[in-house]
Design an enzyme around this catalytic site. Structure first.
Site, PDB file in Angstrom:
ATOM      1  N   ASP A 226     -12.741   4.153  -3.895  1.00 39.57           N
ATOM      2  CA  ASP A 226     -13.179   2.784  -4.180  1.00 39.57           C
ATOM      3  C   ASP A 226     -14.096   2.712  -5.399  1.00 39.57           C
ATOM      4  O   ASP A 226     -14.471   1.603  -5.812  1.00 39.57           O
ATOM      5  CB  ASP A 226     -13.929   2.193  -2.969  1.00 39.57           C
ATOM      6  CG  ASP A 226     -12.968   1.753  -1.865  1.00 39.57           C
ATOM      7  OD1 ASP A 226     -11.814   1.418  -2.188  1.00 39.57           O
ATOM      8  OD2 ASP A 226     -13.382   1.751  -0.689  1.00 39.57           O
TER       9      ASP A 226
ATOM     10  N   GLU B  65      -5.527   7.055   0.266  1.00 40.97           N
ATOM     11  CA  GLU B  65      -5.924   6.349   1.484  1.00 40.97           C
ATOM     12  C   GLU B  65      -4.894   6.433   2.623  1.00 40.97           C
ATOM     13  O   GLU B  65      -5.269   6.471   3.784  1.00 40.97           O
ATOM     14  CB  GLU B  65      -6.192   4.882   1.129  1.00 40.97           C
ATOM     15  CG  GLU B  65      -7.139   4.231   2.095  1.00 40.97           C
ATOM     16  CD  GLU B  65      -7.637   2.870   1.644  1.00 40.97           C
ATOM     17  OE1 GLU B  65      -7.244   2.397   0.565  1.00 40.97           O
ATOM     18  OE2 GLU B  65      -8.416   2.287   2.407  1.00 40.97           O
TER      19      GLU B  65
ATOM     20  N   SER C  20     -12.204  -6.144  -5.238  1.00 38.06           N
ATOM     21  CA  SER C  20     -11.703  -4.882  -5.799  1.00 38.06           C
ATOM     22  C   SER C  20     -12.532  -4.339  -6.953  1.00 38.06           C
ATOM     23  O   SER C  20     -13.515  -4.951  -7.378  1.00 38.06           O
ATOM     24  CB  SER C  20     -10.232  -5.023  -6.245  1.00 38.06           C
ATOM     25  OG  SER C  20     -10.146  -5.564  -7.549  1.00 38.06           O
TER      26      SER C  20
ATOM     27  N   THR D 113      -7.572  -5.244  -0.630  1.00 40.82           N
ATOM     28  CA  THR D 113      -6.463  -5.745   0.178  1.00 40.82           C
ATOM     29  C   THR D 113      -6.610  -7.230   0.503  1.00 40.82           C
ATOM     30  O   THR D 113      -5.644  -7.990   0.450  1.00 40.82           O
ATOM     31  CB  THR D 113      -6.439  -4.960   1.509  1.00 40.82           C
ATOM     32  OG1 THR D 113      -6.451  -3.585   1.192  1.00 40.82           O
ATOM     33  CG2 THR D 113      -5.223  -5.295   2.322  1.00 40.82           C
TER      34      THR D 113
ATOM     35  N   ARG E 175     -23.936  -4.057  -5.067  1.00 35.65           N
ATOM     36  CA  ARG E 175     -23.256  -3.759  -3.800  1.00 35.65           C
ATOM     37  C   ARG E 175     -24.269  -3.132  -2.840  1.00 35.65           C
ATOM     38  O   ARG E 175     -24.197  -1.948  -2.512  1.00 35.65           O
ATOM     39  CB  ARG E 175     -22.075  -2.820  -4.065  1.00 35.65           C
ATOM     40  CG  ARG E 175     -21.076  -2.718  -2.929  1.00 35.65           C
ATOM     41  CD  ARG E 175     -19.937  -1.778  -3.301  1.00 35.65           C
ATOM     42  NE  ARG E 175     -18.911  -1.746  -2.283  1.00 35.65           N
ATOM     43  CZ  ARG E 175     -17.833  -2.522  -2.257  1.00 35.65           C
ATOM     44  NH1 ARG E 175     -17.618  -3.384  -3.225  1.00 35.65           N
ATOM     45  NH2 ARG E 175     -16.963  -2.427  -1.276  1.00 35.65           N
TER      46      ARG E 175
ATOM     47  N   LYS F 249     -14.080  -5.656 -10.574  1.00 40.43           N
ATOM     48  CA  LYS F 249     -15.488  -5.926 -10.936  1.00 40.43           C
ATOM     49  C   LYS F 249     -15.978  -4.938 -11.989  1.00 40.43           C
ATOM     50  O   LYS F 249     -16.744  -5.286 -12.875  1.00 40.43           O
ATOM     51  CB  LYS F 249     -16.379  -5.846  -9.682  1.00 40.43           C
ATOM     52  CG  LYS F 249     -16.150  -6.993  -8.705  1.00 40.43           C
ATOM     53  CD  LYS F 249     -17.180  -6.998  -7.570  1.00 40.43           C
ATOM     54  CE  LYS F 249     -16.887  -6.050  -6.443  1.00 40.43           C
ATOM     55  NZ  LYS F 249     -15.608  -6.281  -5.724  1.00 40.43           N
TER      56      LYS F 249
ATOM     57  N   ILE G  48      -3.904   0.239  -3.208  1.00 41.55           N
ATOM     58  CA  ILE G  48      -4.287  -1.172  -3.369  1.00 41.55           C
ATOM     59  C   ILE G  48      -5.735  -1.296  -2.947  1.00 41.55           C
ATOM     60  O   ILE G  48      -6.071  -1.152  -1.775  1.00 41.55           O
ATOM     61  CB  ILE G  48      -3.447  -2.137  -2.515  1.00 41.55           C
ATOM     62  CG1 ILE G  48      -2.024  -2.218  -3.074  1.00 41.55           C
ATOM     63  CG2 ILE G  48      -4.066  -3.532  -2.529  1.00 41.55           C
ATOM     64  CD1 ILE G  48      -1.246  -3.442  -2.628  1.00 41.55           C
ATOM     65  N   ASP G  49      -6.579  -1.524  -3.925  1.00 40.64           N
ATOM     66  CA  ASP G  49      -7.990  -1.753  -3.639  1.00 40.64           C
ATOM     67  C   ASP G  49      -8.190  -3.270  -3.626  1.00 40.64           C
ATOM     68  O   ASP G  49      -7.699  -3.965  -4.517  1.00 40.64           O
ATOM     69  CB  ASP G  49      -8.830  -1.092  -4.739  1.00 40.64           C
ATOM     70  CG  ASP G  49     -10.313  -1.279  -4.501  1.00 40.64           C
ATOM     71  OD1 ASP G  49     -10.742  -1.260  -3.334  1.00 40.64           O
ATOM     72  OD2 ASP G  49     -11.057  -1.454  -5.491  1.00 40.64           O
TER      73      ASP G  49
ATOM     74  N   ASP H 119      -6.575   4.863  -4.800  1.00 42.28           N
ATOM     75  CA  ASP H 119      -6.521   3.711  -3.900  1.00 42.28           C
ATOM     76  C   ASP H 119      -5.294   2.905  -4.320  1.00 42.28           C
ATOM     77  O   ASP H 119      -5.301   2.255  -5.360  1.00 42.28           O
ATOM     78  CB  ASP H 119      -7.794   2.860  -3.997  1.00 42.28           C
ATOM     79  CG  ASP H 119      -7.906   1.913  -2.810  1.00 42.28           C
ATOM     80  OD1 ASP H 119      -6.864   1.673  -2.153  1.00 42.28           O
ATOM     81  OD2 ASP H 119      -9.009   1.414  -2.537  1.00 42.28           O
TER      82      ASP H 119
ATOM     83  N   ASP I  98       0.837  -1.218   0.000  1.00 43.06           N
ATOM     84  CA  ASP I  98       0.000   0.000   0.000  1.00 43.06           C
ATOM     85  C   ASP I  98       0.864   1.258   0.000  1.00 43.06           C
ATOM     86  O   ASP I  98       0.680   2.161  -0.818  1.00 43.06           O
ATOM     87  CB  ASP I  98      -0.867   0.065   1.269  1.00 43.06           C
ATOM     88  CG  ASP I  98      -2.133  -0.769   1.166  1.00 43.06           C
ATOM     89  OD1 ASP I  98      -2.732  -1.043   2.210  1.00 43.06           O
ATOM     90  OD2 ASP I  98      -2.497  -1.133   0.039  1.00 43.06           O
TER      91      ASP I  98
ATOM     92  N   HIS J 211     -18.717  -6.760   3.005  1.00 46.32           N
ATOM     93  CA  HIS J 211     -18.697  -5.594   2.107  1.00 46.32           C
ATOM     94  C   HIS J 211     -19.993  -5.421   1.324  1.00 46.32           C
ATOM     95  O   HIS J 211     -20.178  -4.398   0.673  1.00 46.32           O
ATOM     96  CB  HIS J 211     -17.522  -5.692   1.127  1.00 46.32           C
ATOM     97  CG  HIS J 211     -16.191  -5.576   1.796  1.00 46.32           C
ATOM     98  ND1 HIS J 211     -15.007  -5.645   1.121  1.00 46.32           N
ATOM     99  CD2 HIS J 211     -15.856  -5.381   3.103  1.00 46.32           C
ATOM    100  CE1 HIS J 211     -13.998  -5.497   1.967  1.00 46.32           C
ATOM    101  NE2 HIS J 211     -14.487  -5.352   3.180  1.00 46.32           N
TER     102      HIS J 211
END
Ligand code: AMP
Ligand code: MG
Length: 326
Positions: free
Chosen positions: A272, A70, A240, A128, A257, A243, A125-126, A123, A47, A216
């Site tokens: 995100d 982030e 992540s 994680t 979501r 999608k 690293i989206d 981000d 990250d 999530h």
């Protein structure tokens, strides 16, 4: 903004470099070191490293731009964290020789948490948890002007490039420019081709994607919705913003979501969704929250005015919104 704009070139370069760094870290950790899971530091290394490299590049080219990202270096600068900072610095040195730890911290701290008229949302690293599991993760970078996403890039280093060969070559980049379409490139940023959402008109033929992590999103509500719409194809669970990429290239039709019942009031972070949403939209898709409202990238780091996310191929959007209300 066209494909040769300095912003676009910078975003592509930054995403490629950060992907290489993250993959190097991931490969080095692939031996299953237990250190990985106990204190999450390996994730932190990737990250921090990704954020440092991307922020450095953006600030060099666009010194007046804000970057909403982030991480910050506060934790890294604590005496007890010196080993982690050393590791981050070592990895960065493989890409930017002679970087000092102080420089690395200062690059990370180019990131801020207040939005402005023009800013980048990052981000580093989206996904994680996907990164840790060896599944999907993304490096997500977007340029936002007056609350609208102008440019989005998603690097998905572990995503199959060709949907017909899911076990084939890994690693791809998605890029979208407002008014100029969405594209997929290979992981070196070449072989660029336009991508389009699926043309499915009958909800029963839709394929749904959702988070892997049950915290999530509300998987049960997603299943209920699928039953209502006679959707029988298996769900594709993925971590992540990858999608958004697979929806934009027509591999799936819907990305649901609905906020998880464990955290029904959860507010999404702008980093995100900013890059992913323009990639889906410019490929012909539609992106709203689950109430049908446009995503709010102007209020702050949290999307306070939104509740959940719905992404579709456009054609099925209203049908799904209606079914969500029932
Ligand atoms: P995904 O891989 O699509 O499940 O999304 C990963 C992102 O989910 C992370 O970057 C987090 O910021 C975000 N996240 C964390 N907690 C929640 C939650 N309760 N609801 C929705 N998203 C969350
Ligand atoms: Mg994220």
């Amino acid at each position: 903004m066209d494909q040769n704009s300095p912003e676009v070139m910078t975003a592509i370069q930054a995403a490629i470099k950060a992907s290489a760094l993250c993959e190097k870290i991931r490969m080095d950790l692939a031996g299953g070191e237990s250190l990985l899971k106990s204190d999450r530091s390996p994730v932190t290394i990737a990250d921090y490293g990704s954020q440092a490299m991307i922020c450095k590049l953006i600030k060099e080219r666009f010194p007046n731009d804000t970057i909403v990202a982030e991480e910050d270096s506060k934790e890294l600068r604590r005496p007890g964290r010196s080993k982690i900072l050393e590791r981050v610095t070592d990895y960065i040195n493989a890409f930017i020789p002679d970087s000092s730890s102080e420089e690395v911290c200062s690059w990370i701290d180019f990131g801020s948490n207040s939005v402005s008229g023009r800013f980048w949302a990052l981000d580093p690293i989206d996904g994680t948890k996907g990164f840790l599991r060896g599944d999907q993760y993304a490096i997500a970078l977007a340029l936002i002007e007056k609350g609208r996403v102008k440019l989005g890039i998603l690097a998905c280093p572990n995503l199959y490039a060709d949907i017909h060969h899911p076990f084939g070559e890994k690693g791809c980049l998605f890029l979208a420019l407002k008014g100029n379409g969405s594209f997929q490139m290979d992981r070196w940023g070449v072989n660029k081709g336009p991508i389009f959402v699926s043309k499915v008109t009958n909800p029963s033929e839709a394929v749904i994607t959702e988070s892997v992590e049950p915290d999530h999103a509300d998987h049960l509500t997603h299943q209920r919705l699928a039953r209502k719409l006679n959707i029988s194809k298996p769900f594709l669970r993925m971590d992540s913003q990858a999608k958004y990429g697979i929806l934009a290239r027509g591999e799936v039709t819907l990305y649901l979501r609905v906020p998880s019942s464990a955290e029904p009031g959860y507010k999404e972070n702008i980093w995100d969704h900013a890059a992913g949403s323009i990639i889906a939209e410019e490929a012909g898709g539609r992106v709203t929250d689950v109430m049908g409202r446009p995503l709010d990238f102007s209020s702050g780091i949290k999307m306070e005015k939104n509740h959940g996310i719905l992404v579709s191929n456009g054609i099925l959007h209203e049908v799904v919104l209606k079914a969500l209300k029932m």
